[in-house]
Motif scaffolding. Structure first.
Motif, PDB file in Angstrom:
ATOM      1  N   GLN A  15       9.555  -2.389   2.361  1.00 55.59           N
ATOM      2  CA  GLN A  15      10.816  -1.803   1.919  1.00 55.59           C
ATOM      3  C   GLN A  15      11.101  -2.094   0.448  1.00 55.59           C
ATOM      4  N   VAL A  16      10.800  -3.329   0.011  1.00 53.83           N
ATOM      5  CA  VAL A  16      11.000  -3.684  -1.392  1.00 53.83           C
ATOM      6  C   VAL A  16      10.100  -2.841  -2.287  1.00 53.83           C
ATOM      7  N   SER A  17       8.828  -2.698  -1.895  1.00 53.99           N
ATOM      8  CA  SER A  17       7.896  -1.901  -2.696  1.00 53.99           C
ATOM      9  C   SER A  17       8.354  -0.460  -2.795  1.00 53.99           C
ATOM     10  N   LEU A  18       8.764   0.112  -1.668  1.00 47.92           N
ATOM     11  CA  LEU A  18       9.184   1.514  -1.677  1.00 47.92           C
ATOM     12  C   LEU A  18      10.434   1.704  -2.528  1.00 47.92           C
ATOM     13  N   MET A  19      11.413   0.807  -2.408  1.00 54.12           N
ATOM     14  CA  MET A  19      12.612   0.940  -3.227  1.00 54.12           C
ATOM     15  C   MET A  19      12.289   0.750  -4.699  1.00 54.12           C
ATOM     16  N   THR A  20      11.458  -0.241  -5.011  1.00 57.52           N
ATOM     17  CA  THR A  20      11.102  -0.498  -6.405  1.00 57.52           C
ATOM     18  C   THR A  20      10.403   0.705  -7.017  1.00 57.52           C
ATOM     19  N   VAL A  21       9.410   1.246  -6.311  1.00 53.63           N
ATOM     20  CA  VAL A  21       8.662   2.387  -6.831  1.00 53.63           C
ATOM     21  C   VAL A  21       9.561   3.612  -6.955  1.00 53.63           C
ATOM     22  N   ARG A  22      10.400   3.855  -5.962  1.00 57.48           N
ATOM     23  CA  ARG A  22      11.327   4.992  -6.045  1.00 57.48           C
ATOM     24  C   ARG A  22      12.228   4.860  -7.275  1.00 57.48           C
ATOM     25  N   ASN A  23      12.747   3.662  -7.495  1.00 55.39           N
ATOM     26  CA  ASN A  23      13.622   3.451  -8.644  1.00 55.39           C
ATOM     27  C   ASN A  23      12.894   3.693  -9.960  1.00 55.39           C
ATOM     28  N   VAL A  24      11.674   3.168 -10.064  1.00 53.76           N
ATOM     29  CA  VAL A  24      10.894   3.330 -11.296  1.00 53.76           C
ATOM     30  C   VAL A  24      10.583   4.797 -11.544  1.00 53.76           C
ATOM     31  N   LEU A  25      10.110   5.484 -10.508  1.00 51.09           N
ATOM     32  CA  LEU A  25       9.774   6.900 -10.672  1.00 51.09           C
ATOM     33  C   LEU A  25      11.008   7.722 -11.023  1.00 51.09           C
TER      34      LEU A  25
ATOM     35  N   PRO B 213       0.803  -1.228   0.000  1.00 51.74           N
ATOM     36  CA  PRO B 213       0.000   0.000   0.000  1.00 51.74           C
ATOM     37  C   PRO B 213       0.834   1.276   0.000  1.00 51.74           C
ATOM     38  N   GLU B 214       1.972   1.266   0.710  1.00 53.99           N
ATOM     39  CA  GLU B 214       2.816   2.457   0.734  1.00 53.99           C
ATOM     40  C   GLU B 214       3.379   2.764  -0.655  1.00 53.99           C
ATOM     41  N   GLY B 215       3.693   1.712  -1.412  1.00 55.61           N
ATOM     42  CA  GLY B 215       4.171   1.899  -2.777  1.00 55.61           C
ATOM     43  C   GLY B 215       3.075   2.399  -3.691  1.00 55.61           C
ATOM     44  N   GLU B 216       1.878   1.835  -3.541  1.00 54.80           N
ATOM     45  CA  GLU B 216       0.738   2.297  -4.341  1.00 54.80           C
ATOM     46  C   GLU B 216       0.449   3.764  -4.057  1.00 54.80           C
ATOM     47  N   GLN B 217       0.543   4.143  -2.798  1.00 54.00           N
ATOM     48  CA  GLN B 217       0.305   5.539  -2.421  1.00 54.00           C
ATOM     49  C   GLN B 217       1.349   6.453  -3.076  1.00 54.00           C
ATOM     50  N   MET B 218       2.598   5.997  -3.132  1.00 48.02           N
ATOM     51  CA  MET B 218       3.652   6.788  -3.757  1.00 48.02           C
ATOM     52  C   MET B 218       3.377   6.969  -5.250  1.00 48.02           C
ATOM     53  N   LEU B 219       2.897   5.925  -5.907  1.00 49.18           N
ATOM     54  CA  LEU B 219       2.569   6.022  -7.325  1.00 49.18           C
ATOM     55  C   LEU B 219       1.426   7.000  -7.565  1.00 49.18           C
ATOM     56  N   ARG B 220       0.396   6.895  -6.736  1.00 47.04           N
ATOM     57  CA  ARG B 220      -0.753   7.807  -6.895  1.00 47.04           C
ATOM     58  C   ARG B 220      -0.326   9.254  -6.657  1.00 47.04           C
ATOM     59  N   ALA B 221       0.510   9.468  -5.633  1.00 49.98           N
ATOM     60  CA  ALA B 221       0.954  10.825  -5.324  1.00 49.98           C
ATOM     61  C   ALA B 221       1.755  11.421  -6.475  1.00 49.98           C
ATOM     62  N   ALA B 222       2.394  10.560  -7.265  1.00 50.10           N
ATOM     63  CA  ALA B 222       3.172  11.026  -8.412  1.00 50.10           C
ATOM     64  C   ALA B 222       2.316  11.185  -9.660  1.00 50.10           C
ATOM     65  N   GLY B 223       1.016  10.910  -9.537  1.00 50.04           N
ATOM     66  CA  GLY B 223       0.120  11.036 -10.681  1.00 50.04           C
ATOM     67  C   GLY B 223       0.218   9.894 -11.665  1.00 50.04           C
ATOM     68  N   VAL B 224       0.756   8.748 -11.214  1.00 43.74           N
ATOM     69  CA  VAL B 224       0.944   7.584 -12.083  1.00 43.74           C
ATOM     70  C   VAL B 224      -0.307   6.710 -12.058  1.00 43.74           C
ATOM     71  N   ILE B 225      -0.704   6.193 -13.214  1.00 42.18           N
ATOM     72  CA  ILE B 225      -1.779   5.198 -13.288  1.00 42.18           C
ATOM     73  C   ILE B 225      -1.168   3.842 -12.936  1.00 42.18           C
TER      74      ILE B 225
END
Length: 321
Positions: free
Chosen positions: A295-305, A14-26
């Motif tokens: 932690q994996v989700s947050l690192m993965t999303v940060r890297n992708v963004l 959920p923390e990773g999904e929230q990061m994606l939404r906050a960045a305006g990503v679908i």
């Protein structure tokens, strides 16, 4: 136009999904282990800019070419053996990995398997549940004074070495690719795998799956291990020759095995390991504790963004460029 990220094998935390939404990503996702046709259809219809890979059989060229807009593939974890890296490189697609994000969790899991085996937890649990209570039959032992052999001294191996030091274990490691500094003050480097196998009371695997490590531990290697030694595998199942492992366990050549990964996952219902009382198994879950998944989700999303924005991504996270 908004960027689109597709997660193949379920959503990120959920923390990773929230990061994606906050960045305006679908953010879109399939269920766990989707059929290839389903994954191709979603990637094509969504025009995905990035793929995140939690649980999918294999990311091949068909998936990587399904979306004409695809710019990057990111593994939700550290191991990239389920991604065709050669195809990605040929297509000019960078592949990222969440290197080290779940290292502590996997190290704890390896330690748990070591303790469960040496303390005979599985059999004692079954004995008590069946009405037994004679402590004179107990055959547990201690890790103290024993030698732990790490095949691979990356972040997981180093974390495990630190965990067993207070227990009183001696740690050695074989890793021909690691710099001298990786071994640290509490891990003695050995020059060959044979040397490590001959000296270790517990052999714990922490190497990636590569053509060189496929079947690394087989019949010959089991014959080099100490009688009474334990094998721990929280790496990849294909690193171990499973028929040779079964033979070593059945013959008493080694005392036990703690396995979190298998050559085929999930393993077959009739797998011969299930009949052995000196084996403890878990469903490749060492790196997916609640904390590690976050932690994996947050690192993965940060890297992708960061990659999609053109920002700097840690070079250690690139499996291919």
């Amino acid at each position: 136009m908004a960027l689109t990220v597709v997660s193949l094998g379920g959503p990120v935390a959920p923390e990773g999904e929230q990061m994606l939404r906050a960045a305006g990503v679908i953010s879109l996702h399939t269920g766990a282990y989707p059929a290839k046709a389903e994954a191709v259809d979603l990637l094509a219809s969504s025009g995905a800019d990035a793929i995140i890979v939690p649980n999918v059989e294999r990311i091949d060229q068909d998936l990587m070419t399904a979306s004409a807009k695809l710019k990057v593939v990111a593994k939700h974890g550290a191991g990239t053996n389920d991604i065709d890296l050669a195809a990605a490189k040929a297509l000019g697609l960078p592949v990222l990995a969440a290197v080290g994000a779940n290292a502590h969790s996997v190290a704890e899991h390896a330690l748990m398997l070591m303790l469960a085996l040496i303390k005979d937890v599985r059999n004692q649990d079954a004995y008590v549940r069946a009405g037994g209570w004679d402590k004179k039959t107990y055959c547990g032992a201690e890790l103290r004074g024993r030698t732990l052999g790490l095949v691979g001294i990356g972040m997981i191996g180093r974390a495990l070495a630190a965990m067993v030091q207070p227990i009183g274990m001696t740690t050695i490691s074989y890793d021909p690719f690691a710099p001298a500094a990786a071994f640290g003050p509490h891990v003695r480097k050995v020059d060959t795998l044979d040397e490590l196998l001959a000296q270790s009371d517990v052999v714990s695997l922490h190497c990636p799956l590569t053509p060189q490590t496929h079947g690394l531990i087989g019949k010959r290697e089991f014959e080099l291990m100490k009688p009474g030694a334990l094998l721990i595998n929280t790496a990849r199942g294909e690193v171990v020759n499973e028929p040779a492992l079964v033979d070593a366990l059945e013959s008493g050549r080694i005392a036990g095995a703690g396995l979190d990964s298998f050559a085929v996952e999930p393993p077959a219902n009739e797998h011969p390991l299930w009949a052995l009382s000196n084996v403890i198994v878990t469903p490749h879950c060492g790196g997916v504790t609640e904390e590690a998944r976050r932690q994996v989700s947050l690192m993965t999303v940060r890297n992708v963004l960061a990659f999609l924005r053109g920002d700097t991504v840690d070079q250690h996270c690139f499996a291919t460029r």
